[in-house]
Design a protein around this motif. Structure first.
Motif, PDB file in Angstrom:
ATOM      1  N   GLU A 237       0.840  -1.203   0.000  1.00 12.56           N
ATOM      2  CA  GLU A 237       0.000   0.000   0.000  1.00 12.56           C
ATOM      3  C   GLU A 237       0.872   1.250   0.000  1.00 12.56           C
ATOM      4  OE1 GLU A 237      -2.444   0.510   3.594  1.00 12.56           O
ATOM      5  OE2 GLU A 237      -1.469  -1.269   4.405  1.00 12.56           O
ATOM      6  N   PRO A 238       0.387   2.323  -0.623  1.00 13.19           N
ATOM      7  CA  PRO A 238       1.173   3.551  -0.698  1.00 13.19           C
ATOM      8  C   PRO A 238       1.273   4.233   0.656  1.00 13.19           C
ATOM      9  CG  PRO A 238      -0.990   3.883  -1.665  1.00 13.19           C
ATOM     10  CD  PRO A 238      -0.884   2.433  -1.352  1.00 13.19           C
ATOM     11  N   GLU A 239       2.322   4.988   0.808  1.00  9.34           N
ATOM     12  CA  GLU A 239       2.639   5.619   2.091  1.00  9.34           C
ATOM     13  C   GLU A 239       1.483   6.424   2.674  1.00  9.34           C
ATOM     14  OE1 GLU A 239       6.124   8.635   3.815  1.00  9.34           O
ATOM     15  OE2 GLU A 239       6.178   7.919   1.749  1.00  9.34           O
ATOM     16  N   HIS A 240       0.867   7.298   1.880  1.00  7.54           N
ATOM     17  CA  HIS A 240      -0.165   8.173   2.445  1.00  7.54           C
ATOM     18  C   HIS A 240      -1.397   7.403   2.884  1.00  7.54           C
ATOM     19  CE1 HIS A 240      -2.002   7.903  -1.586  1.00  7.54           C
ATOM     20  NE2 HIS A 240      -3.114   8.326  -1.023  1.00  7.54           N
ATOM     21  N   ASN A 241      -1.792   6.364   2.122  1.00  4.35           N
ATOM     22  CA  ASN A 241      -2.936   5.536   2.517  1.00  4.35           C
ATOM     23  C   ASN A 241      -2.672   4.829   3.832  1.00  4.35           C
ATOM     24  OD1 ASN A 241      -4.181   6.285   0.173  1.00  4.35           O
ATOM     25  ND2 ASN A 241      -4.508   4.205  -0.598  1.00  4.35           N
ATOM     26  N   PHE A 242      -1.457   4.310   3.949  1.00  4.40           N
ATOM     27  CA  PHE A 242      -1.109   3.565   5.157  1.00  4.40           C
ATOM     28  C   PHE A 242      -1.162   4.466   6.385  1.00  4.40           C
ATOM     29  CE2 PHE A 242       2.197   2.222   8.199  1.00  4.40           C
ATOM     30  CZ  PHE A 242       1.670   0.991   8.566  1.00  4.40           C
ATOM     31  N   HIS A 243      -0.616   5.669   6.285  1.00  2.50           N
ATOM     32  CA  HIS A 243      -0.601   6.572   7.440  1.00  2.50           C
ATOM     33  C   HIS A 243      -2.010   7.011   7.827  1.00  2.50           C
ATOM     34  CE1 HIS A 243       3.643   6.557   7.731  1.00  2.50           C
ATOM     35  NE2 HIS A 243       3.878   7.242   6.628  1.00  2.50           N
ATOM     36  N   LEU A 244      -2.908   7.117   6.861  1.00  2.00           N
ATOM     37  CA  LEU A 244      -4.298   7.456   7.168  1.00  2.00           C
ATOM     38  C   LEU A 244      -5.035   6.286   7.800  1.00  2.00           C
ATOM     39  CD1 LEU A 244      -5.297   9.409   3.930  1.00  2.00           C
ATOM     40  CD2 LEU A 244      -5.048  10.366   6.231  1.00  2.00           C
ATOM     41  N   ARG A 245      -4.695   5.062   7.327  1.00  2.00           N
ATOM     42  CA  ARG A 245      -5.431   3.866   7.757  1.00  2.00           C
ATOM     43  C   ARG A 245      -4.939   3.306   9.080  1.00  2.00           C
ATOM     44  NH1 ARG A 245      -4.827  -1.450   7.739  1.00  2.00           N
ATOM     45  NH2 ARG A 245      -2.779  -1.401   6.778  1.00  2.00           N
ATOM     46  N   ALA A 246      -3.657   3.291   9.277  1.00  2.00           N
ATOM     47  CA  ALA A 246      -3.079   2.560  10.408  1.00  2.00           C
ATOM     48  C   ALA A 246      -1.957   3.364  11.046  1.00  2.00           C
ATOM     49  CB  ALA A 246      -2.561   1.209   9.932  1.00  2.00           C
ATOM     50  N   LYS A 247      -2.323   4.362  11.816  1.00  2.00           N
ATOM     51  CA  LYS A 247      -1.338   5.305  12.349  1.00  2.00           C
ATOM     52  C   LYS A 247      -0.385   4.669  13.362  1.00  2.00           C
ATOM     53  CE  LYS A 247      -4.277   9.320  11.554  1.00  2.00           C
ATOM     54  NZ  LYS A 247      -4.992  10.470  12.143  1.00  2.00           N
ATOM     55  N   LYS A 248      -0.790   3.585  13.995  1.00  2.00           N
ATOM     56  CA  LYS A 248       0.036   2.992  15.045  1.00  2.00           C
ATOM     57  C   LYS A 248       0.854   1.799  14.554  1.00  2.00           C
ATOM     58  CE  LYS A 248      -2.914   4.443  18.892  1.00  2.00           C
ATOM     59  NZ  LYS A 248      -3.681   4.004  20.083  1.00  2.00           N
ATOM     60  N   LEU A 249       0.713   1.427  13.298  1.00  2.00           N
ATOM     61  CA  LEU A 249       1.443   0.294  12.757  1.00  2.00           C
ATOM     62  C   LEU A 249       2.750   0.739  12.117  1.00  2.00           C
ATOM     63  CD1 LEU A 249      -1.281  -1.886  11.028  1.00  2.00           C
ATOM     64  CD2 LEU A 249      -0.228  -2.253  13.249  1.00  2.00           C
ATOM     65  N   GLN A 250       3.675  -0.188  12.022  1.00  2.00           N
ATOM     66  CA  GLN A 250       4.939   0.081  11.340  1.00  2.00           C
ATOM     67  C   GLN A 250       5.084  -0.876  10.160  1.00  2.00           C
ATOM     68  OE1 GLN A 250       8.573   0.666  13.678  1.00  2.00           O
ATOM     69  NE2 GLN A 250       9.640  -0.738  12.300  1.00  2.00           N
ATOM     70  N   PRO A 251       5.403  -0.356   8.973  1.00  2.00           N
ATOM     71  CA  PRO A 251       5.592  -1.239   7.817  1.00  2.00           C
ATOM     72  C   PRO A 251       6.759  -2.198   8.029  1.00  2.00           C
ATOM     73  CG  PRO A 251       5.447   1.064   7.146  1.00  2.00           C
ATOM     74  CD  PRO A 251       5.614   1.054   8.633  1.00  2.00           C
ATOM     75  N   TRP A 252       6.700  -3.320   7.348  1.00  2.00           N
ATOM     76  CA  TRP A 252       7.817  -4.257   7.373  1.00  2.00           C
ATOM     77  C   TRP A 252       8.989  -3.730   6.552  1.00  2.00           C
ATOM     78  CZ3 TRP A 252       8.727  -8.821   9.879  1.00  2.00           C
ATOM     79  CH2 TRP A 252       7.657  -9.413  10.559  1.00  2.00           C
ATOM     80  N   ALA A 253       8.673  -3.156   5.414  1.00  2.00           N
ATOM     81  CA  ALA A 253       9.728  -2.730   4.485  1.00  2.00           C
ATOM     82  C   ALA A 253       9.103  -1.904   3.369  1.00  2.00           C
ATOM     83  CB  ALA A 253      10.451  -3.951   3.907  1.00  2.00           C
TER      84      ALA A 253
END
Length: 407
Positions: A237-253
């Motif tokens: 998923e793209p960076e901006h979508n991820f930050h909107l969707r899951a603010k407390k999660l950290q990407p794997w890579a």
């Protein structure tokens, strides 16, 4: 144009090294070999009976399906569902999210030999198509995994199966990245699925490239590959979508680059020059040069010609050879799922700061190749992965470390 980072936010695996991420990661670190000798293959006329020992899927996964869904599921589809469920859970993606958003599904799969054999046997015995059942067509189409998962998960974006032999997983990841780079979808579930029944590798075995002893990636005296199977999944998923969707999660890579090429020559003979082109295109896409590649996660199946071509390609591409990791002495050659499995492995390497050793190989046949022989602690930032296939189709992609300071 500045491209947005494409995050890997969920991982899933069902393989001969483990049926979940923790067990798979431990097996990689410990140098476990997931291969075994299958006596049924010898009885069925195989030249080699060495193959991956893939565990069955959990019973609760099977019982969660309706009768109609169960009838349409092939063996690799069950493996894929196991891996996808893990990845979705990790990424905190709910059923409601999938039904309400434009999520796409791309699957690498290139055979349904087991189901075709089952169909042929039934027709020989009964000579009546009614005995095949209503689910047979949905199990035997090459898109069996994508069509079943798209229906089950409620996918509303692109649903597609990539058939590109053992490069398919790499191409599936690359196509997913392209969809997100061009903002044509919100998220991509990328799956690699590989059947593993007795019928699955009969025609491959006929080529005489399977070993009956052990797999020796880049090894002196290597005698061939060992087939394996299962499924692997990554969520993109793209960076901006991820930050909107899951603010407390950290990407794997981060999936930072993808490259490809085709040999355009013999159907089964590798070509070092075009493999090099594939790697260079991946680095170009990522916007980095060869000096920033810390690790190469090699295709390295253990065949005489294949490993030599890749070693030559690496030498031609890199003035100073990065560390080279080759894991198929543990996993076997997972064929259609191999590229996605490598993406899972690369993400784990980046997060565990540990490089797996080259299990099965006693002596490196290519002295200029910086082959990691034993498990070692090392923190890479950019891992280039190769997945090459029959027909001369080549895929390369780069998995990069996520910077914690960006959250």
């Amino acid at each position: 144009m500045n491209k947005e980072n494409i995050y890997i936010t969920g991982l899933g695996i069902h393989s001969c090294l483990g049926s979940d991420i923790p067990s798979f990661a431990k097996a990689l670190h410990d140098g476990k070999c997931g291969l075994h000798h299958d006596s049924e293959r010898k009885a069925k006329g195989y030249q080699s009976d060495l193959c991956g020992a893939v565990p069955s899927v959990p019973e609760d996964l099977i019982t969660s399906l309706t009768r109609a869904q169960y009838q349409c599921f092939s063996r690799p589809t069950f493996y894929a569902l196991s891996a996808v469920k893990q990845a979705l859970h990790q990424a905190c993606i709910s059923d409601d999210f999938l039904s309400e958003h434009h999520v796409s599904l791309i699957v690498s799969n290139d055979s349904t030999a087991g189901e075709m054999m089952r169909t042929g046997t039934t027709m020989q015995q009964k000579n009546d198509t009614r005995y095949l059942g209503a689910g047979a067509v949905f199990r035997s189409l090459n898109s069996t995994v994508s069509m079943n998962l798209a229906s089950l998960l409620g996918i509303h974006g692109l649903s597609l199966t990539v058939s590109a032999a053992c490069a398919g997983g790499g191409h599936a990841l690359g196509l997913g990245k392209m969809l997100l780079d061009t903002k044509q979808t919100e998220m991509v579930i990328v799956v690699g699925a590989q059947e593993d029944g007795v019928a699955s590798m009969q025609s491959f075995d006929a080529l005489g490239v399977f070993t009956d002893t052990k797999v020796q990636p880049f090894g002196k005296g290597r005698t061939g590959l060992a087939p394996s199977g299962g499924a692997a999944c990554v969520i993109l998923e793209p960076e901006h979508n991820f930050h909107l969707r899951a603010k407390k999660l950290q990407p794997w890579a981060i999936l930072s680059g993808y490259g490809f090429s085709s040999n355009g020559t013999a159907i089964s003979t590798p070509l070092a020059y075009q493999e090099s082109v594939s790697m260079i295109k991946a680095m170009d896409d990522a916007g980095i040069d060869e000096g920033l590649i810390d690790v190469i996660l090699a295709h390295a199946t253990g065949t005489t010609m294949g490993d030599e071509a890749e070693a030559t390609a690496i030498g031609d591409t890199f003035g100073m050879c990065p560390k080279v990791v080759a894991t198929k002495g543990m996993t076997g050659h997972e064929c259609w799922m191999a590229g996605v499995s490598q993406a899972v492995q690369a993400a784990l390497i980046l997060n565990k700061a540990s490089l797996p050793g080259c299990v099965g190989t006693e002596k490196n046949a290519f002295p200029k190749l910086n082959l990691v022989m034993k498990t070692m602690n090392y923190q890479p930032h950019n891992i280039l992965c190769n997945a090459f296939g029959f027909g001369g189709t080549n895929s390369s992609f780069i998995i990069s470390k996520f910077d914690n300071n960006k959250l």
